[in-house]
Design a protein around this motif. Structure first.
Motif, PDB file in Angstrom:
ATOM      1  N   GLU A  37       0.431   4.746  34.727  1.00 15.13           N
ATOM      2  CA  GLU A  37       1.647   4.845  35.659  1.00 15.13           C
ATOM      3  C   GLU A  37       1.313   3.747  36.810  1.00 15.13           C
ATOM      4  O   GLU A  37       2.743   3.179  37.320  1.00 15.13           O
ATOM      5  N   ARG A  38       0.389   3.578  37.185  1.00 15.93           N
ATOM      6  CA  ARG A  38       0.099   2.554  38.289  1.00 15.93           C
ATOM      7  C   ARG A  38       0.753   1.188  37.943  1.00 15.93           C
ATOM      8  O   ARG A  38       1.299   0.394  38.631  1.00 15.93           O
ATOM      9  N   TYR A  39       0.866   0.907  36.689  1.00 23.24           N
ATOM     10  CA  TYR A  39       1.259  -0.574  36.041  1.00 23.24           C
ATOM     11  C   TYR A  39       2.892  -0.243  35.750  1.00 23.24           C
ATOM     12  O   TYR A  39       3.692  -1.096  35.616  1.00 23.24           O
ATOM     13  N   ASP A  40       2.906   0.921  35.267  1.00 25.01           N
ATOM     14  CA  ASP A  40       4.538   1.124  34.633  1.00 25.01           C
ATOM     15  C   ASP A  40       5.619   0.945  35.688  1.00 25.01           C
ATOM     16  O   ASP A  40       6.681   0.764  35.391  1.00 25.01           O
ATOM     17  N   LYS A  41       5.102   1.213  37.026  1.00 26.10           N
ATOM     18  CA  LYS A  41       5.871   1.237  38.166  1.00 26.10           C
ATOM     19  C   LYS A  41       6.197  -0.097  38.364  1.00 26.10           C
ATOM     20  O   LYS A  41       7.004  -0.631  39.370  1.00 26.10           O
ATOM     21  N   MET A  42       5.647  -1.159  37.805  1.00 27.18           N
ATOM     22  CA  MET A  42       5.591  -2.544  38.385  1.00 27.18           C
ATOM     23  C   MET A  42       6.589  -3.449  37.293  1.00 27.18           C
ATOM     24  O   MET A  42       6.808  -2.963  36.336  1.00 27.18           O
ATOM     25  N   ASP A  43       7.335  -4.586  38.076  1.00 29.91           N
ATOM     26  CA  ASP A  43       8.120  -5.217  37.237  1.00 29.91           C
ATOM     27  C   ASP A  43       7.350  -6.259  36.398  1.00 29.91           C
ATOM     28  O   ASP A  43       6.056  -6.060  36.667  1.00 29.91           O
ATOM     29  N   GLU A  44       7.876  -7.040  35.649  1.00 28.68           N
ATOM     30  CA  GLU A  44       6.921  -7.733  34.801  1.00 28.68           C
ATOM     31  C   GLU A  44       6.168  -8.903  35.462  1.00 28.68           C
ATOM     32  O   GLU A  44       4.978  -9.304  35.208  1.00 28.68           O
ATOM     33  N   LYS A  45       6.702  -9.432  36.455  1.00 30.22           N
ATOM     34  CA  LYS A  45       6.057 -10.200  37.419  1.00 30.22           C
ATOM     35  C   LYS A  45       4.807  -9.836  38.078  1.00 30.22           C
ATOM     36  O   LYS A  45       3.564 -10.166  37.999  1.00 30.22           O
ATOM     37  N   GLU A  46       5.043  -8.524  38.607  1.00 28.33           N
ATOM     38  CA  GLU A  46       3.852  -7.689  39.147  1.00 28.33           C
ATOM     39  C   GLU A  46       2.897  -7.605  38.101  1.00 28.33           C
ATOM     40  O   GLU A  46       1.463  -7.601  38.383  1.00 28.33           O
ATOM     41  N   LYS A  47       2.999  -7.199  36.827  1.00 29.40           N
ATOM     42  CA  LYS A  47       2.041  -7.030  35.751  1.00 29.40           C
ATOM     43  C   LYS A  47       1.351  -8.272  35.488  1.00 29.40           C
ATOM     44  O   LYS A  47       0.255  -8.093  35.186  1.00 29.40           O
ATOM     45  N   ASP A  48       2.272  -9.426  35.318  1.00 31.26           N
ATOM     46  CA  ASP A  48       1.587 -10.684  35.236  1.00 31.26           C
ATOM     47  C   ASP A  48       0.483 -10.899  36.385  1.00 31.26           C
ATOM     48  O   ASP A  48      -0.711 -11.246  36.032  1.00 31.26           O
ATOM     49  N   VAL A  49       0.589 -10.708  37.503  1.00 32.31           N
ATOM     50  CA  VAL A  49      -0.333 -10.967  38.450  1.00 32.31           C
ATOM     51  C   VAL A  49      -1.544  -9.911  38.502  1.00 32.31           C
ATOM     52  O   VAL A  49      -2.707 -10.324  38.414  1.00 32.31           O
ATOM     53  N   ALA A  50      -1.178  -8.671  37.968  1.00 32.56           N
ATOM     54  CA  ALA A  50      -2.339  -7.834  37.786  1.00 32.56           C
ATOM     55  C   ALA A  50      -3.230  -8.196  36.634  1.00 32.56           C
ATOM     56  O   ALA A  50      -4.478  -8.090  36.811  1.00 32.56           O
ATOM     57  N   ARG A  81      -2.484  -9.673  27.238  1.00 32.34           N
ATOM     58  CA  ARG A  81      -1.324  -9.310  28.151  1.00 32.34           C
ATOM     59  C   ARG A  81      -0.109  -8.440  27.284  1.00 32.34           C
ATOM     60  O   ARG A  81       0.273  -7.583  27.999  1.00 32.34           O
ATOM     61  N   GLN A  82      -0.025  -9.133  26.357  1.00 36.11           N
ATOM     62  CA  GLN A  82       1.188  -8.540  25.537  1.00 36.11           C
ATOM     63  C   GLN A  82       0.925  -7.050  24.698  1.00 36.11           C
ATOM     64  O   GLN A  82       1.904  -6.423  24.320  1.00 36.11           O
ATOM     65  N   VAL A  83      -0.523  -6.665  24.974  1.00 36.18           N
ATOM     66  CA  VAL A  83      -0.552  -5.114  24.403  1.00 36.18           C
ATOM     67  C   VAL A  83      -0.323  -4.022  25.413  1.00 36.18           C
ATOM     68  O   VAL A  83      -0.535  -2.682  25.108  1.00 36.18           O
ATOM     69  N   TYR A  84       0.236  -4.414  26.550  1.00 36.25           N
ATOM     70  CA  TYR A  84       0.425  -3.434  27.594  1.00 36.25           C
ATOM     71  C   TYR A  84       1.266  -2.217  27.081  1.00 36.25           C
ATOM     72  O   TYR A  84       2.311  -2.229  26.341  1.00 36.25           O
ATOM     73  N   GLY A  85       0.871  -0.989  27.174  1.00 32.06           N
ATOM     74  CA  GLY A  85       1.432   0.309  26.672  1.00 32.06           C
ATOM     75  C   GLY A  85       1.407   0.621  25.422  1.00 32.06           C
ATOM     76  O   GLY A  85       2.328   1.466  24.883  1.00 32.06           O
ATOM     77  N   THR A  86       0.697  -0.340  24.480  1.00 31.41           N
ATOM     78  CA  THR A  86       0.974   0.008  22.939  1.00 31.41           C
ATOM     79  C   THR A  86       0.264   1.177  22.457  1.00 31.41           C
ATOM     80  O   THR A  86       0.245   1.624  21.495  1.00 31.41           O
TER      81      THR A  86
END
Length: 130
Positions: A37-50, A81-86
């Motif tokens: 959930e902590r990443y799910d609430k982020m937009d793609e740019k914020e996920k990139d930074v994380a 990076r591409q496996v987020y949420g898989t």
């Protein structure tokens, strides 16, 4: 200057800090693969930074040797990076972390071992028991 700090060199790393780093990195892997959930609430740019904050922790020459003997490099980690949420059910458990300073490194290099258990990985054929 502290007793463990030579002129011009960074302080000697603490074994407890290295063990905590292993735990933190595996918590990140679990959250990233599962789409926590902590990443799910982020937009793609914020996920990139994380994700960049995660990958910058690895030295360019980093290698992880899997039990099979296959080596995993930093470049391969950056490609995660591409496996987020898989794998929404993915979990990792770490046990028996043992860290030691590498002999003749002046205490500036740490080597460690630990047992890792995973379950719920979408692309794995088996679980190794959590």
């Amino acid at each position: 200057m502290g007793a463990n700090c030579a002129v011009g060199l960074p302080p000697v790393p603490k074994l407890d800090d290295a063990a905590r780093e292993v735990e933190d990195l595996h918590e990140f892997f679990t959250a990233w693969y599962s789409g926590a959930e902590r990443y799910d609430k982020m937009d793609e740019k914020e996920k990139d930074v994380a994700f960049q904050n995660f990958t910058h922790r690895f030295h360019p020459d980093f290698e992880y040797v899997m039990p099979s003997g296959k080596k995993f490099s930093k470049r391969m980690i950056v490609n995660l990076r591409q496996v987020y949420g898989t794998s929404p059910d993915f979990k990792i458990k770490i046990e028996n972390i043992k860290m030691k300073h590498v002999p003749f490194s002046g205490g500036r290099v740490i080597s460690g071992t630990y047992k890792e258990f995973q379950t719920g990985a979408k692309n794995s054929t088996t679980n190794n028991g959590i």
